[in-house]
Motif scaffolding. Sequence first.
Motif, mmCIF file in Angstrom:
data_model
loop_
_atom_site.group_PDB
_atom_site.id
_atom_site.type_symbol
_atom_site.label_atom_id
_atom_site.label_comp_id
_atom_site.label_asym_id
_atom_site.label_seq_id
_atom_site.Cartn_x
_atom_site.Cartn_y
_atom_site.Cartn_z
ATOM 1 N N ALA A 193 0.989 -1.306 0.158
ATOM 2 C CA ALA A 193 -0.006 0.177 -0.109
ATOM 3 C C ALA A 193 0.573 1.274 -0.023
ATOM 4 O O ALA A 193 0.489 2.235 -0.407
ATOM 5 N N LYS A 194 2.155 1.042 0.592
ATOM 6 C CA LYS A 194 2.937 2.423 0.605
ATOM 7 C C LYS A 194 3.568 2.439 -0.751
ATOM 8 O O LYS A 194 4.262 3.596 -0.652
ATOM 9 N N GLN A 195 3.704 1.411 -1.473
ATOM 10 C CA GLN A 195 4.485 1.667 -2.821
ATOM 11 C C GLN A 195 3.654 2.483 -3.844
ATOM 12 O O GLN A 195 2.545 2.606 -3.794
ATOM 13 N N PRO A 196 4.355 3.467 -4.916
ATOM 14 C CA PRO A 196 3.627 4.052 -5.834
ATOM 15 C C PRO A 196 3.119 2.597 -6.752
ATOM 16 O O PRO A 196 3.419 1.938 -6.834
ATOM 17 N N ARG A 197 1.798 2.936 -6.959
ATOM 18 C CA ARG A 197 0.802 2.200 -7.660
ATOM 19 C C ARG A 197 1.630 1.589 -8.989
ATOM 20 O O ARG A 197 1.360 0.390 -9.234
ATOM 21 N N LEU A 198 2.132 2.428 -9.826
ATOM 22 C CA LEU A 198 2.570 2.026 -11.006
ATOM 23 C C LEU A 198 3.548 0.734 -10.891
ATOM 24 O O LEU A 198 3.294 -0.244 -11.908
ATOM 25 N N GLU A 199 4.451 0.676 -10.207
ATOM 26 C CA GLU A 199 5.383 -0.438 -9.989
ATOM 27 C C GLU A 199 4.421 -1.707 -9.681
ATOM 28 O O GLU A 199 5.142 -2.799 -10.023
ATOM 29 N N LEU A 200 3.279 -1.672 -9.102
ATOM 30 C CA LEU A 200 2.952 -2.828 -8.565
ATOM 31 C C LEU A 200 1.680 -3.164 -9.720
ATOM 32 O O LEU A 200 1.074 -4.158 -9.157
ATOM 33 N N THR A 201 1.437 -2.488 -10.525
ATOM 34 C CA THR A 201 0.348 -2.800 -11.091
ATOM 35 C C THR A 201 0.149 -4.026 -11.514
ATOM 36 O O THR A 201 -0.877 -4.900 -11.543
ATOM 37 N N GLN A 202 1.325 -4.696 -12.291
ATOM 38 C CA GLN A 202 1.261 -6.100 -12.694
ATOM 39 C C GLN A 202 0.860 -7.193 -11.794
ATOM 40 O O GLN A 202 -0.048 -8.061 -12.056
ATOM 41 N N LEU A 203 1.172 -6.904 -10.455
ATOM 42 C CA LEU A 203 0.830 -7.863 -9.442
ATOM 43 C C LEU A 203 -0.650 -7.441 -8.916
ATOM 44 O O LEU A 203 -1.396 -8.427 -8.452
ATOM 45 N N LEU A 204 -0.937 -6.340 -8.664
ATOM 46 C CA LEU A 204 -2.152 -6.063 -7.868
ATOM 47 C C LEU A 204 -3.306 -5.574 -8.582
ATOM 48 O O LEU A 204 -4.362 -5.421 -7.939
ATOM 49 N N SER A 205 -3.297 -5.548 -9.997
ATOM 50 C CA SER A 205 -4.454 -4.990 -10.588
ATOM 51 C C SER A 205 -5.576 -5.901 -10.296
ATOM 52 O O SER A 205 -6.858 -5.438 -10.305
ATOM 53 N N THR A 206 -5.471 -6.978 -10.070
ATOM 54 C CA THR A 206 -6.764 -7.803 -9.993
ATOM 55 C C THR A 206 -7.052 -8.107 -8.412
ATOM 56 O O THR A 206 -8.019 -8.832 -8.260
ATOM 57 N N HIS A 207 -6.182 -7.700 -7.651
ATOM 58 C CA HIS A 207 -6.186 -8.171 -6.276
ATOM 59 C C HIS A 207 -7.258 -6.968 -5.587
ATOM 60 O O HIS A 207 -7.274 -5.940 -6.072
ATOM 61 N N PRO A 208 -7.906 -7.403 -4.675
ATOM 62 C CA PRO A 208 -8.866 -6.368 -3.958
ATOM 63 C C PRO A 208 -7.926 -5.381 -3.325
ATOM 64 O O PRO A 208 -7.005 -5.443 -3.213
ATOM 65 N N GLY A 209 -8.786 -4.343 -3.281
ATOM 66 C CA GLY A 209 -8.067 -2.990 -2.766
ATOM 67 C C GLY A 209 -6.996 -3.292 -1.653
ATOM 68 O O GLY A 209 -7.695 -3.950 -0.781
ATOM 69 N N LEU A 210 -6.029 -2.870 -1.350
ATOM 70 C CA LEU A 210 -5.087 -3.205 -0.620
ATOM 71 C C LEU A 210 -5.787 -2.732 0.854
ATOM 72 O O LEU A 210 -5.428 -3.590 1.978
ATOM 73 N N GLU A 211 -6.032 -1.787 0.947
ATOM 74 C CA GLU A 211 -6.775 -1.294 2.394
ATOM 75 C C GLU A 211 -7.870 -2.286 2.891
ATOM 76 O O GLU A 211 -7.790 -2.664 4.128
ATOM 77 N N ASP A 212 -8.654 -2.595 1.884
ATOM 78 C CA ASP A 212 -9.632 -3.528 2.032
ATOM 79 C C ASP A 212 -9.212 -4.848 2.833
ATOM 80 O O ASP A 212 -9.679 -5.564 3.805
ATOM 81 N N ARG A 213 -8.214 -5.206 2.042
ATOM 82 C CA ARG A 213 -7.403 -6.344 2.561
ATOM 83 C C ARG A 213 -6.864 -6.462 4.023
ATOM 84 O O ARG A 213 -6.817 -7.320 4.809
ATOM 85 N N VAL A 214 -6.146 -5.212 4.112
ATOM 86 C CA VAL A 214 -5.735 -5.078 5.556
ATOM 87 C C VAL A 214 -6.547 -4.870 6.495
ATOM 88 O O VAL A 214 -6.560 -5.515 7.698
ATOM 89 N N ALA A 215 -7.877 -4.369 6.298
ATOM 90 C CA ALA A 215 -9.050 -4.365 7.104
ATOM 91 C C ALA A 215 -9.395 -5.467 7.390
ATOM 92 O O ALA A 215 -9.830 -5.813 8.453
ATOM 93 N N GLN A 216 -9.501 -6.426 6.281
ATOM 94 C CA GLN A 216 -10.376 -7.931 6.624
ATOM 95 C C GLN A 216 -9.281 -8.392 7.450
ATOM 96 O O GLN A 216 -9.920 -9.251 8.337
ATOM 97 N N ILE A 217 -8.090 -8.385 7.392
ATOM 98 C CA ILE A 217 -7.026 -8.940 8.168
ATOM 99 C C ILE A 217 -7.276 -8.731 9.782
ATOM 100 O O ILE A 217 -7.341 -9.441 10.663
ATOM 101 N N GLN A 218 -7.196 -7.463 9.927
ATOM 102 C CA GLN A 218 -7.412 -6.780 11.229
ATOM 103 C C GLN A 218 -8.858 -7.294 11.971
ATOM 104 O O GLN A 218 -8.799 -7.651 12.909
ATOM 105 N N GLN A 219 -10.016 -7.373 11.197
ATOM 106 C CA GLN A 219 -11.026 -7.714 11.681
ATOM 107 C C GLN A 219 -10.950 -9.036 12.014
ATOM 108 O O GLN A 219 -11.565 -9.493 13.000
ATOM 109 N N PHE A 220 -10.382 -9.936 11.307
ATOM 110 C CA PHE A 220 -10.137 -11.335 11.398
ATOM 111 C C PHE A 220 -9.383 -11.570 12.853
ATOM 112 O O PHE A 220 -9.709 -12.392 13.615
ATOM 113 N N ALA A 221 -8.536 -10.687 12.930
ATOM 114 C CA ALA A 221 -7.476 -10.775 14.082
ATOM 115 C C ALA A 221 -8.302 -10.443 15.631
ATOM 116 O O ALA A 221 -8.292 -11.214 16.560
ATOM 117 N N GLN A 222 -9.155 -9.354 15.364
ATOM 118 C CA GLN A 222 -9.950 -9.086 16.460
ATOM 119 C C GLN A 222 -10.909 -10.054 16.782
ATOM 120 O O GLN A 222 -11.200 -10.351 17.986
#
Lengths: 104, 148, 289
Positions: free
Chosen positions: C229-258
């Motif tokens: 999430a901290k990286q500039p988007r362009l470098e990671l487009t290859q990897l992340l274009s189809t992935h759910p939003g990074l913030e969403d995923r972090v939030a999901q992990i935190q919720q699971f942790a709770q």
Amino acid sequence: MILSNIETIPGRTVVKHLGLVNGSTVRAKHAGRDIMASLKNIFGGELKGYTELLQESREEAISRMVEQAESIGANAVVNVRFSTSSIAAGAAELFAYGTAVVLE
Amino acid sequence: MPIDLIVFLVLLASGYIFGQAAEKRHYKSIFEREKALHGILCSSERHLPEMGNVEGTLVSGSVVISIDYFKRFVAGLRNLFGGRISAYESLLDRARREAILRMKAEAGAYGASSVWNIRLETSSIYKNTQGSIGSVEVLAYGTAIKFR
Amino acid sequence: MALYENPEIPEGINVTAEHPLKDFVLLLLAATGILLAAVLALSLLAGYLVRYVPFAQEQALASRLSTEFQRANSDASKQKQAYLQALANRLAANMDLPKDMSITVHYSTDKTVNAMATLGGNIIIFQGLIDVLPNENALAMVMAHEIAHVRNRHPIVALGRGFAVLLAISSLTGVGDELMQRWVSNMSMITLFSFSRSQEHEADVDALQALLKTYGHVEGAAAFFEYAAKQPRLELTQLLSTHPGLEDRVAQIQQFAQEHDAAGKHELRALPDFIMLHEPQAPATATCD
């Protein structure tokens, strides 16, 4: 509007002859019907879809001919004839023509 | 792969441009000639009124008109969905009026003042390479009557 | 005697006054729509049916197609690969893999910040990914995510879908024969795989469960996503274009942790030292073209 395929309208007198009027249309049935029809071609029998297609088109051709006749002030068309031709696979052209007349 | 596509698009575009231009030109000439030949009466009736001393002969006119690539493509698409193929309507309208005009021209050359018992025949000259329409032929014929 | 005359008939009765282009555009749109729907249905069907291909078949296919997995050719690489394989085995033990399914981890010296799952239970972990991860727990999350893809047969589903779409396109248009051949005959399809958002989500949930079972907590799981999430988007487009939003995923992990974690600080496992060491870069590999 009275139509006939003889020279006159029986029991009425023609007072004015207005010449040739015609109506035509081209129609196609959708691909599904075309496929059913080609299946029917194997087993024989009536092609309901096509009967319907031709009937609809013929009615439209007639109504266009009547529209022409009305637009020039006629109230009957005598000596009406039809002709049908297939223009592309699954599409039919229907043509109706006759002589517009004014009845007494 | 792009070659096929380019050829197709060029055919489609030129079919549209030239087809529309040809249709416009044809209609213009039809209007002019219809006006010029308006004096010759046309009827599909078989019985002539009493006209006195006349003589007659068979006259006919025919024409074969082809549809352009663009309209053929549109009609092909329309065939998938069914319904009225408006692309072909003007083709038939033009063909029929042209055939009648040629018949009237022949009658005019004969010196006739009217044509009777006019009949029209349409046939398609199809089964070209794609198996779809290439062109239509319209034949108009009737009996021309002139005063002796 | 009756009157005979030829009045002029108005125009436009036998011809529809409609611009031909309008009809053309409408028909073209409708045809395209139907075509797209058909291709989509076909690809979904293929994706559904392909699940029934036995895993052994999938492995055979993968080994026939994939000559490109980088072999561990140095002692350092072998050591790293062994460590990654052991980690994968530990996680897989907690993921209810079907009996006939096995996971093979490949290590690549490449600097790409990525990991991927492909046919036949093959998972590729790149050095670039290891370099950005702070601890073993973060690596385990990524690894478990990829194992979950394998367990849910996502690679072969993607293969089936892609194949159906390509087949439909090439047979409809008569173009793309070359593309077909290239696609089938070599393993460059690794890079063609893209999983849908719902598949990624499914894999995330499964991975969290595996982490919970293996370590007793899910702390550190979000590390990679936080990094990305901290990286500039362009470098990671290859990897992340189809992935759910990074913030969403972090939030999901935190919720699971709770929901599942006991409160308090958990101990994070460090990555072994040897895995951070770089060896001379191998020539560019085909897997990351």
